[in-house]
Write an enzyme that holds these catalytic residues in place. Structure first.
Site, PDB file in Angstrom:
ATOM      1  N   HIS A  70      50.626 -13.150 -46.762  1.00 55.30           N
ATOM      2  CA  HIS A  70      50.004 -14.218 -45.965  1.00 55.30           C
ATOM      3  C   HIS A  70      48.891 -13.641 -45.103  1.00 55.30           C
ATOM      4  O   HIS A  70      48.985 -12.519 -44.603  1.00 55.30           O
ATOM      5  CB  HIS A  70      51.034 -14.972 -45.120  1.00 55.30           C
ATOM      6  N   ASP A  72      47.520 -15.223 -42.308  1.00 55.86           N
ATOM      7  CA  ASP A  72      47.504 -15.618 -40.901  1.00 55.86           C
ATOM      8  C   ASP A  72      48.338 -14.665 -40.056  1.00 55.86           C
ATOM      9  O   ASP A  72      49.236 -13.979 -40.548  1.00 55.86           O
ATOM     10  CB  ASP A  72      47.990 -17.061 -40.717  1.00 55.86           C
ATOM     11  N   GLU A 134      51.583 -19.138 -43.033  1.00 54.16           N
ATOM     12  CA  GLU A 134      52.973 -18.709 -43.200  1.00 54.16           C
ATOM     13  C   GLU A 134      53.692 -18.701 -41.857  1.00 54.16           C
ATOM     14  O   GLU A 134      54.876 -19.060 -41.770  1.00 54.16           O
ATOM     15  CB  GLU A 134      53.018 -17.310 -43.830  1.00 54.16           C
ATOM     16  N   HIS A 356      54.374  -9.128 -34.161  1.00 52.44           N
ATOM     17  CA  HIS A 356      54.325 -10.165 -33.120  1.00 52.44           C
ATOM     18  C   HIS A 356      54.276  -9.573 -31.701  1.00 52.44           C
ATOM     19  O   HIS A 356      54.363 -10.333 -30.735  1.00 52.44           O
ATOM     20  CB  HIS A 356      55.509 -11.134 -33.223  1.00 52.44           C
TER      21      HIS A 356
END
Length: 385
Positions: A70, A72, A134, A356
């Site tokens: 993905h 993103d 995603e 993250h």
């Protein structure tokens, strides 16, 4: 030719946060592949602000292996970064930047390996798949998979490069995210019994979710391949009320179910809705006919549990050099690929321990390891493994 590190620097420089467009990155990849003689197909969203990319190297008359990632990334806003998030930085063999681990490092290795796949005659095709959105519910890949299912020769195996430290992963839990809106009846708090307190009824629903979660955690429901070894339920957001002296007419909360692959998270939502309609709404409507409890799906994706004796698992063992198959706690697009009839495994560079977070990184060593894994895949596709 550019190395995986070179390509990672280019990819990180595109701020493809899910709320924004990914087209600049997709067009860069399209042009890179075009220069190598590889044609691409772009699959746009309705607004044409985002796109998936699909490309094939090798024969087109049979199914092959798809490498999927993905494009993103999650936002960097509000995080205490000590380095620029959208610029690749290196310290002590670690490459920093948003998305380096999750999961532009893998995409960079995919792209760097394209010349290898072009060098020899592949007995099976190699497909490249890049998706959008995603991080906000595996949204973009669904239209790509719908198109692949319509083809006479869809891929027969998928390797998703989420960060697993290059360890072979065969499973993860599925997820269902829901919003519950409770509409009560306001009145002065001095006359509270005359109103319908939306917060209090929402609290009863949340309590019911807690009871369901406790039941799911019972030992008879455990699958020790996962951590935690049972399906979980949690409420993550709640809002309601306007002032302490007003019985609140509105309250909403968001909850999620992280379900073992063999479990159906919709059953949790169905049980909660049955409780609302059977027990709570009759009580609420005794005081006000205009009250309501509504449920709204937010996102969902299925779990993944690939057979450790399958061809997909055997190939992953060969590529990773390990048969110590594992599971991960986070979700991937793998369940959707599997649901579309494409057996799927997960293996990629980096660790979700860094994903993250501020100062996200992937090590150069992990990139090198992924490059080596894809060289082994090229040998296998060319029949010399």
């Amino acid at each position: 030719m550019p190395t995986s590190r070179d390509l990672l620097a280019r990819l990180v420089a595109f701020p493809t946060v899910s709320r924004d467009s990914n087209l600049a990155l997709i067009e860069f990849v399209r042009d890179y592949l075009h220069d190598l003689g590889v044609a691409c197909e772009l699959d746009y969203n309705a607004e044409r602000t985002k796109a998936n990319l699909f490309a094939t190297i090798g024969p087109s008359d049979r199914g092959g292996v798809v490498l999927s990632g993905h494009t993103d990334v999650v936002p960097a806003d509000g995080q205490a970064w000590t380095l620029p998030p959208f610029e690749l930085s290196e310290r002590d063999g670690k490459l920093y930047g948003r998305g380096t681990a999750d999961m532009k490092g893998y995409i960079a290795c995919m792209l760097a390996a394209v010349p290898l796949f072009l060098q020899g005659n592949l007995r099976l095709p190699l497909h490249l798949a890049l998706s959008y959105d995603e991080e906000v519910g595996c949204l973009g890949v669904r239209s790509l998979l719908a198109e692949l299912q319509r083809r006479p020769h869809p891929p027969v195996l998928c390797i998703i490069g989420e960060p697993t430290e290059l360890k072979p992963v065969l499973g993860h839990k599925g997820k269902l995210a829901m919003r519950c809106q409770v509409h009560g009846a306001a009145c002065h708090s001095a006359y509270a019994p005359q109103g319908v307190n939306a917060i209090e009824y929402a609290a009863r629903l949340i309590g019911k979710l807690g009871e369901i979660g406790q039941r799911l955690a019972a030992p008879e429901h455990h699958d020790e391949r996962f951590d935690p070894p049972y399906s979980t339920v949690q409420t993550g957001l709640i809002s309601g009320g306007r002032a302490l002296n007003i019985v609140p007419a509105e309250c909403q909360f968001d909850f999620e179910v992280r379900a073992l692959p063999a479990a159906d998270p919709q059953q949790v939502a169905a049980e909660l809705q049955d409780y609302a309609e059977r027990e709570l709404l009759p009580q609420m409507r005794e005081r006000s006919a205009d009250t309501a409890i509504r449920f709204q799906p937010l996102s969902a994706y299925p779990g993944l549990a690939t057979d450790p004796h399958s061809e997909a698992a055997e190939l992953l063992a060969l590529l990773s050099g390990s048969r110590e198959f594992a599971t991960v706690a986070y979700g991937t697009e793998g369940g959707l690929f599997h649901q579309a009839g494409i057996p799927t495994v997960v293996c990629g560079p980096g660790s979700m321990e860094q994903g993250h977070k501020p100062d996200e990184f992937v090590s150069q060593q992990q990139l090198d390891g992924c490059d080596a894994m894809l060289r082994r895949l090229a040998d296998w596709l060319q029949g010399s493994a």
